[in-house]
Design an enzyme around this catalytic site. Structure first.
Site, PDB file in Angstrom:
ATOM      1  CE  LYS A 151      41.045 -33.992 -61.280  1.00  0.00           C
ATOM      2  NZ  LYS A 151      41.721 -34.729 -60.620  1.00  0.00           N
ATOM      3  CB  SER A 165      39.117 -32.411 -65.273  1.00  0.00           C
ATOM      4  OG  SER A 165      38.944 -33.399 -66.396  1.00  0.00           O
ATOM      5  CD  GLU A 174      48.368 -28.958 -60.399  1.00  0.00           C
ATOM      6  OE1 GLU A 174      48.633 -29.887 -60.751  1.00  0.00           O
ATOM      7  OE2 GLU A 174      47.018 -28.417 -60.362  1.00  0.00           O
ATOM      8  CG  HIS A 214      60.716 -37.703 -41.968  1.00  0.00           C
ATOM      9  ND1 HIS A 214      61.896 -37.704 -42.473  1.00  0.00           N
ATOM     10  CD2 HIS A 214      60.802 -37.447 -40.741  1.00  0.00           C
ATOM     11  CE1 HIS A 214      62.896 -37.525 -41.416  1.00  0.00           C
ATOM     12  NE2 HIS A 214      62.431 -37.174 -40.469  1.00  0.00           N
TER      13      HIS A 214
END
Ligand code: ARG
Length: 483
Positions: A297, A291, A304, A164
């Site tokens: 970043k 970024s 992804e 979980h």
């Protein structure tokens, strides 16, 4: 005009047609700009067919020699990029046949004896897919090997195991990686199974009902390597089924979808692990991007995208399975729509596996012979995180069971201990012995061994468990399997 060739597909079927196709319909029905990638399978299948036609005396030896010569030239033209693909000729089959006839005359026109594009295309797709399955299987071996390599270096590294997404119990980082090795091993098994059913010969089914010529289908199957483990020819046994079903392509796409789902789960973990809040791993900069606005970043674009592309592949599975639904026997033009999803599935899966093998395991440095630039593991961050969520609470319960408490009572006792530790903002292993004994008098000094992360890890020493001894056994098994 009587010619030895046809330039337009209408010339491939006759004078029956009284009006030409509009340009829009031509473009709508043509497949050559995507199915030309089947060219090698098409030539290979045609050569096997011609060789059998000649052996069966359906065409002459000279015809066969002409066909072989013409196909050799077509092959070199395609390889050189000088072959002219014509939309007017609709698909890869008609393009190659027309060029053959242009090059060798009547022999080219005899090639299609006892054959239809229906059994031809089914054969081509199967031959092509068989080759791709083999390439994908190799890539799966590479990815598994990369994971085992990283696992081997991290057997003693402790990671909080989650259920979980809550800290559950400590696990060896190697054990965690080997879970993915199991998944990819099953993906390879599934592909091997799909390959068996893909590797069957439709050719000889002709348009749908078989043919009047005395074909030797087994001979063609053997020459195309469509044989089982014992070398027995694998031939589609029903002509209607042979030309019409694409279940092998659907099965493949299902296997590919599962493989992508496994990649996607791994991607999700990499993305989490790379975030500042976890900081468990780093991947090499070449798999990340910056970024345009936030200078600090480094985004995990590759994982992804892989997670995103999983949706694309699963979409192809849905496309293919829906394509089949509702088609009456036998061949229908719907089946031309099998190619783009199948091709894109193969391309996506191959690229993804290749990138992941390198991202995990690194690139071979020829100077040192070692792999470099794979995943970097922050063992300290992992262990710190494992200390945070009372990951050894189950171990304390197991300790009490060994002292004679029923498990349910032990579970309850430990819940109180965790509550106490939470209120003191400390770990269970930091509670003094006297406090622990307040929960159960049978607790002794040796409890601290089982409350340590390493003690917890070592204690799970049963087959498939996370104890380093078990993990090493699994690594050896995978090494032997992947060698
Ligand atoms: N391009 C077609 C396909 O991909 C080849 C088979 C065409 N057969 C036919 N009867 N029109 O399925």
């Amino acid at each position: 005009m009587s010619t030895n060739q046809f330039d337009k597909k209408s010339e491939a079927w006759s004078a029956l047609f009284s009006e030409p196709m509009s340009d829009l319909v031509k473009r709508y029905t043509a497949s050559v700009f995507f199915d030309k990638r089947l060219w090698l399978a098409d030539i290979t299948g045609s050569l096997a067919h011609a060789e059998m036609l000649s052996a069966q005396k359906i065409i002459g030896a000279q015809d066969l020699a002409d066909i072989q010569r013409g196909m050799a030239q077509i092959r070199s033209e395609i390889e050189a990029g000088s072959f002219e693909w014509k939309l007017d000729l609709e698909d890869v089959h008609l393009n190659i046949e027309a060029r053959l006839t242009q090059l060798v005359g009547d022999a080219g026109k005899r090639l299609h004896t006892g054959r239809s594009r229906n059994d031809q295309v089914a054969t081509d797709v199967r031959l092509w897919l068989r080759g791709e399955i083999d390439l994908i299987t190799n890539l799966l071996v590479e990815l598994q090997t990369a994971l085992v390599d990283v696992a081997e270096k991290n057997v003693e590294v402790i990671l909080p195991g989650f259920t979980h997404l809550q800290v559950a119990q400590p696990v060896s980082f190697a054990h965690h990686l080997l879970a993915y090795v199991e998944m990819f091993a099953r993906d390879a098994e599934r592909l091997a199974d799909v390959r068996r059913r893909t590797n069957r010969l439709p050719l000889g089914s002709a348009a749908l009902a078989g043919t009047t010529y005395p074909l030797d289908r087994e001979r063609v199957a053997v020459s195309l390597g469509m044989v089982d483990d014992q070398g027995v020819a694998q031939v589609c046994q029903n002509s209607l089924d042979g030309v019409s079903d694409r279940d092998f392509a659907i099965e493949f796409t299902a296997a590919a979808s599962l493989c992508m789902v496994h990649i996607s789960r791994f991607s999700e973990e990499l993305i989490l692990w790379m975030s500042q809040n976890f900081g468990f791993v780093k991947i090499a900069d070449r798999f990340t991007t910056g970024s345009s606005i936030m200078p600090q970043k480094k985004n995990p674009d590759v994982p992804e995208l892989a997670r995103g592309k999983t949706g694309r592949v699963v979409g192809h599975l849905m496309g293919l399975i829906t394509l089949m639904k509702g088609q009456p026997l036998a061949y229908n033009k719907d089946n031309q729509e099998d190619k783009e999803p199948l091709f894109d599935t193969v391309d996506t899966l191959k690229d993804t596996l290749r990138i992941f093998a390198e991202m995990v395991g690194g690139q071979l440095n020829p100077a040192t012979g070692a792999k470099e630039g794979g995943i970097t593991v922050n063992a300290v961050a992992m262990e710190e995180a494992a200390k945070k969520g009372y990951a050894t609470a189950t171990d304390l319960a197991d300790y009490l069971v060994k002292k004679g408490l029923p498990f349910r009572d032990a579970h309850e006792t430990v819940a109180h201990a965790v509550k106490a530790a939470t209120s003191h903002a400390c770990d269970l292993s930091e509670l003094p012995l006297t406090v622990l004994q307040g929960f159960n008098a049978s607790i002794e000094k040796d409890v601290y061994e089982c409350l340590s992360l390493r003690g917890s890890l070592n204690a799970r020493n049963t087959l498939g468990g996370t104890a380093p001894a078990q993990v090493l056994t699994q690594i050896a098994r995978h090494r032997a399997r992947l060698a």
